[in-house]
Design a protein around this motif. Structure first.
Motif, mmCIF file in Angstrom:
data_model
loop_
_atom_site.group_PDB
_atom_site.id
_atom_site.type_symbol
_atom_site.label_atom_id
_atom_site.label_comp_id
_atom_site.label_asym_id
_atom_site.label_seq_id
_atom_site.Cartn_x
_atom_site.Cartn_y
_atom_site.Cartn_z
ATOM 1 N N LEU A 1 -6.876 48.089 -25.431
ATOM 2 C CA LEU A 1 -5.614 47.807 -24.719
ATOM 3 C C LEU A 1 -5.909 47.554 -23.252
ATOM 4 N N PRO A 2 -5.003 46.838 -22.590
ATOM 5 C CA PRO A 2 -5.250 46.634 -21.171
ATOM 6 C C PRO A 2 -5.246 47.961 -20.417
ATOM 7 N N SER A 3 -5.902 47.970 -19.248
ATOM 8 C CA SER A 3 -6.010 49.202 -18.468
ATOM 9 C C SER A 3 -4.633 49.747 -18.124
ATOM 10 N N ILE A 4 -4.529 51.050 -18.204
ATOM 11 C CA ILE A 4 -3.256 51.671 -17.835
ATOM 12 C C ILE A 4 -3.280 52.062 -16.364
ATOM 13 N N ALA B 1 1.269 52.960 -10.638
ATOM 14 C CA ALA B 1 2.649 52.614 -10.288
ATOM 15 C C ALA B 1 3.514 53.871 -10.230
ATOM 16 N N ASN B 2 3.216 54.824 -11.123
ATOM 17 C CA ASN B 2 3.976 56.072 -11.114
ATOM 18 C C ASN B 2 3.714 56.892 -9.856
ATOM 19 N N THR C 1 0.882 51.398 1.597
ATOM 20 C CA THR C 1 0.785 49.962 1.291
ATOM 21 C C THR C 1 1.417 49.526 -0.037
ATOM 22 N N PRO C 2 1.255 50.275 -1.142
ATOM 23 C CA PRO C 2 1.867 49.775 -2.387
ATOM 24 C C PRO C 2 3.383 49.557 -2.254
ATOM 25 N N ILE C 3 4.080 50.575 -1.724
ATOM 26 C CA ILE C 3 5.541 50.457 -1.585
ATOM 27 C C ILE C 3 5.858 49.373 -0.551
#
Lengths: 213, 831
Positions: free
Chosen positions: B376-379, B385-386, B436-438
């Motif tokens: 499966l793709p990486s989680i 994101a959480n 940075t993410p937000i």
């Protein structure tokens, strides 16, 4: 009309296609059938201009495909070809709507109404804002079909379109393909190893060890 | 053993597969390490050379007596000390410059060679020892220095001391193992005679008990422990070294992000392989170790290349440090330019430790891959994101902590060095990194419509690409943010400094001609000009006024402080238009801002100054700005130099000409009248102003170099991230190729993504840079150098710089996007 003349393809020492010749008429729904490793996908890649034959030529509507010119081959796929894959291959970061709209963008004919109409046609209008990961296998394949036909290509290449679906969903996809073909008279080249799937086509080309039987 | 073999094979095959990414990461680490180590070498060697006069000839002595109010200790006092102990060594130190093209700075040491306890000093002596004592200008040189300058025994060399040229005859060599390369050894008696010195610069002494010596110590001499003296010396240049090390460490930080990105990508790409390894019996710990080892190998390779690069870079950085220390503090020539084992170990430790830390998160993600989920793709993206919200809160917390810590330092000055502000800046950088993410998500929301409108399909896909890989793009954003913040903050700092300096020059450098001794390369010289210069000047009728300036190395509250003596009447007349003939006679002193800050002094306060006539109280008349020293600086009138210090000599002259007199003609005339033995530098006002600005540029040369390298590292960060994303998106790229998207369009998508992230990074970097520059100017600068400067933000230049930065970032992306054509479309797609 697509015409393949004496197509040979080698991968190193391996002779994958050994002088393939066939002709597919406009608006035909044809199946290329063969076992795994028989050269079906290689042939499909050559027909779509992503791969090139080491020998032989492909003619589309009487024009010889110029495999050495990447721009022309890209334009050929952009305007005249639609693709349906076994594993759907929708862009994972785009919504269904955006995925379906890509060919219109590429052809500079973006039209929101047309995207919506196409989604209605494949029965996915309620899922237009979803990402591929939020759709079932069948829904994703319907999305892929919508993307393949939205720009009214002359031909659609479908590589094992039901290969990753359960039989019921697979059948519904084939029904959809058939009905679209009937409506739009687009040439469909379906590659499969499954006899039951191939039966949906008007004609079947059998390929085995790189030669047409 | 088998596990190690398996590890080795897996890591090797990973490196082969991810060749470009691995190489980029190694370059990133190597550059970061090279920069940090080369700056460390430059500053450490600078300090070592700076301190060399304290420790080099002091072996076997634990104390030294130094004068606090004069240049020399009297011979009488030496006699008194020798009655207390025989274990002592008299020393005279004189700065000189070699009369050659390179102008090496040499320190002449007048010593009693029989009291020097330096091990094997005599063993290395090659010349005739008798000549050394009997020939008045005999010297002993360092063998390496002699070899470099092709000097042989009995050769003569010319040295300039103050404004006079002297010829010396080489009568011996000592080994570099014994003393540094810039030492010139003379017999103390010859030295006193040749330079007319009636005293000693210091007395080295071995004491078990200081009581007896303390009892006879006059108030104008200090008895200092050698270690204490070393620390005092070190503290003078500490600010300079801390500053440089701090900036260069930021480059290591950017290298850290690059490596983090590389190992993270490797984990994502290797998920199926990790699954297989787990299936065949690899434990979680094995996988964790595998990726940590991988990071460590990149770190080790990067460090080794970094060490080689550092050696090359250090030739440059040492030369820069040499110039800066020589200008601001004291003339030095650094000859020890090669890396030693300590530097190599430091590079390896930092490189490997940083790499391991950078790999841990990715290695942990890899260890969590179960055999089932491998396909499966990486989680990672989902699981990260959480964490965005928590990360944002942490970021805000860290940023505010950094600001508060710096603010606390601003208000309280708890340490001699701005240590809290350095920590504060790092906290702020990390804080910005965490938000940075937000921030990127919000930024995307804001620009979504205009981008879609402007770039339609391309904009749409790139916006979605970024939204889908926020963590990955945040890494690129951080690289751009840090480098632009660094560039902006230093640009603001340097520009503000330059503006303040220019204003200061305009207000203070009002004289027409400036004269100093040629051997004086620092902003302040202590060796006086010969009286002949003053005598010659008396004949010039075009001179209106002369400010005869004298500098002395003084002490205030036991700490080194610069004492300047000026003709205050002349200075005030030209700089403030104040005509007060009695200004000099008032018991008043002008204190530098640094002095005022350091000792909490205000105008009107009374300060007590140790003079040869005892302690004298002076009222602080004014507090002035100065950018020429990083020590406390007090300016008295020359009246007090004569009255309390019993001196009437000069170290530099500021000449004011009569109206209509031409500076250039005056200089020509003066030069023609000077005897050939006099070596002085004469500048007219314009040339002096240019020179001051040249010195300013020289001081910041190393900073410019650091900025450039840090920027290159951040470009590598951007290239690395886009390259990573291209590798990750090879499947999507293939789909687009199948459905008729041209290579150019796909390239445009990535260029668009880079443009968006670059813009977001530069914008955040602008804010971060503003914060950093504020802390640097208003806190670090004041605590480190005592320079109070007003902030000037050159908006148009910054805008131009940012545009240039932006174009460079986008242009850098051409390198990874060219890889798109190499993607095997047929292999990358799932049929």
């Amino acid at each position: 009309m697509i015409e393949a003349i004496n197509i040979h393809k080698y991968y190193g020492n391996q002779h994958v296609l050994k002088g393939i010749n066939f002709r597919i008429n406009r608006s035909q729904f044809i199946a290329i059938m063969g076992r795994s490793g028989s050269g079906k996908t290689t042939l499909l890649n050559i027909l779509s201009g992503l791969d090139w034959p080491d020998e032989g030529s492909i003619y589309v509507n009487g024009n010889r495909l110029n495999f050495t010119n990447d721009t022309k081959m890209t334009e050929y796929r952009q305007k005249k070809v639609g693709f349906i894959f076994q594993f759907f291959n929708l862009l994972d970061n785009l919504t269904l709507f955006d995925n379906v709209a890509i060919p219109l963008y590429l052809n500079k004919k973006y039209d929101t109404k047309k995207v919506l109409d196409t989604l209605v046609r494949v029965g996915l209008i309620n899922h237009k804002d979803k990402l591929p990961a939020q759709l079932s296998g069948g829904e994703r394949q319907r999305g892929a079909i919508a993307r393949a036909l939205i720009h009214n290509p002359e031909m659609i290449f479908a590589d094992e379109p039901t290969g990753s679906l359960d039989s019921e969903t697979g059948e519904s996809i084939l029904k959809l393909l058939k009905s679209l073909h009937t409506e739009s008279k687009t040439t469909i080249v379906l590659v499969t190893h499954d006899n039951l799937v191939a039966k949906w086509a008007e004609n079947i080309i059998h390929i085995s060890d790189g030669v047409i039987e | 053993m088998h596990t190690i073999k398996a590890f080795f094979h897996i890591i090797c095959s990973d490196f082969k597969r991810e060749k470009t990414l691995t190489i980029l990461s190694i370059i990133g680490v190597a550059l970061g390490i090279a920069l940090y180590i080369s700056v460390s070498i430059a500053t450490d060697r600078g300090i070592k050379t700076f301190k060399s006069d304290v420790y080099s000839l002091s072996e076997g002595y634990n104390y030294e007596v130094v004068p606090t109010t004069d240049q020399f200790i009297s011979n009488n006092f030496y006699k008194k000390v020798s009655q207390i102990t025989n274990d002592l060594s008299p020393v005279i130190t004189i700065n000189s410059i070699m009369d050659n093209v390179v102008q090496d700075y040499l320190k002449i040491y007048g010593i009693d060679i029989f009291t020097v306890k330096v091990d094997r000093f005599f063993n290395q002596f090659e010349g005739a020892l008798q000549d050394f004592f009997t020939i008045p200008n005999a010297i002993i040189l360092n063998e390496n220095f002699a070899k470099t300058h092709k000097i042989k025994l009995n050769d003569t060399i010319n040295l300039i001391v103050s404004d006079r040229k002297y010829t010396f005859i080489v009568k011996g060599f000592y080994s570099t193992k014994v003393l540094p390369e810039n030492f010139v050894i003379m017999d103390i008696g010859n030295c006193q005679e040749l330079f007319n010195i009636y005293g000693l610069s210091r007395i080295d002494v071995y004491l078990k008990n200081t009581k007896r010596l303390s009892n006879i110590l006059p108030p104008n001499y200090l008895l200092l422990e050698k270690n204490d003296m070393l620390q005092r010396k070190e503290s003078i240049v500490q600010s300079f070294t801390y500053n440089l090390k701090f900036i260069s460490f930021i480059a290591v930080l950017v290298g850290f992000f690059i490596l983090y990105n590389a190992v993270f990508t490797s984990v994502i790409k290797s998920r199926p392989n990790i699954g297989i390894l787990r299936c065949i019996g690899f434990k979680r710990q094995h996988i964790l170790l595998l990726y940590i080892i991988k990071g460590a190998i990149i770190g080790l390779t990067g460090s080794i290349i970094g060490i080689i690069l550092a050696q090359f870079l250090s030739f440059f950085s040492i030369s820069m440090a040499e110039k800066t220390i020589s200008t601001i503090y004291t003339p030095i020539s650094i000859y020890d330019v090669f890396l030693n084992l300590k530097n190599i170990l430091q590079a390896l430790t930092i490189g490997i430790a940083t790499s391991i830390i950078a790999s841990i998160i990715s290695a942990y993600e890899a260890s969590k891959v179960s055999p089932i989920s491998a396909s499966l793709p990486s989680i990672a993206e989902t699981s990260f994101a959480n964490l965005y919200k928590i990360s944002f809160i942490c970021g805000i917390f860290l940023t505010f902590s950094g600001i508060l810590i710096s603010l606390f330092e601003y208000l309280k000055h708890p340490f001699n060095q701005p240590l809290l502000s350095y920590v504060g800046i790092f906290l702020i950088i990390f804080g910005f990194t965490f938000i940075t993410p937000i921030y990127l998500k919000i930024f995307l929301k804001i620009i979504k419509r205009p981008i879609k409108k402007a770039f339609s399909f391309i904009g749409n896909i790139s916006l979605n690409d970024i939204s889908g890989s926020i963590t990955r793009f945040s890494t690129a954003l951080v690289s751009v943010m840090i480098s632009s913040a660094l560039i902006i903050s230093f640009f603001v700092l340097i520009h503000s400094f330059e503006r303040n300096l220019t204003e200061w020059i305009d207000q203070n450098l009002k004289f027409d001609v400036f004269i100093k001794a040629s051997s004086c390369s620092s902003n302040f010289c202590f060796e006086p000009l010969s009286t002949s210069v003053n005598d010659i000047l008396k004949d010039f009728k075009e001179i209106e006024d002369v400010n005869q300036f004298r500098t002395l190395q003084g002490f205030y509250e036991g700490k080194p402080t610069l004492f300047g003596f000026a003709n205050e009447y002349v200075v005030k007349k030209y700089t403030k238009n104040i005509i007060d003939p009695d200004i000099g006679k008032k018991k008043e002193v002008a204190a530098s801002e640094y002095f005022a800050i350091k000792y909490n002094i205000k105008i009107g306060d009374i300060i007590k100054i140790a003079t040869p006539e005892g302690t004298v109280a002076f009222r602080v008349r004014e507090i002035f700005k100065t950018y020429s020293s990083t020590m406390g600086f007090l300016i008295f009138d020359r009246y007090w130099l004569e009255k309390l210090w019993h001196k009437d000599d000069t170290t530099q002259l500021n000449i004011y000409l009569k109206k209509g007199a031409s500076s250039s003609e005056f200089i020509k005339k003066l030069e023609s009248r000077l005897p050939s033995s006099v070596a002085i530098d004469i500048y007219d006002n314009n040339r002096l102003k240019v020179r001051v600005l040249e010195i300013f540029d020289r001081t910041f040369a190393i900073t410019y170099a650091i900025q450039i390298i840090a920027f290159i590292i951040s470009l590598i960060g951007m290239i690395n991230t886009i390259f990573t994303i291209i590798l990750e998106k090879s499947h999507n790229i293939s789909i687009l190729r199948y459905i008729g998207c041209s290579y150019n369009k796909i390239k445009s998508i990535f260029m668009c993504s880079a443009s968006i992230v670059g813009l977001a990074g530069i914008f955040l970097g602008f804010i971060l840079g503003g914060l950093i520059s504020f802390i640097m100017i208003k806190i670090i600068n004041i605590i480190s150098f005592g320079w109070l400067i007003d902030i000037f933000i050159p908006y148009s230049s910054i805008a131009g710089l940012l545009v240039l930065l932006y174009i460079t970032i986008i242009a850098s992306v051409f390198i990874p996007v060219s890889y798109i054509k190499k993607i095997n479309v047929k292999k990358s797609i799932n049929f």
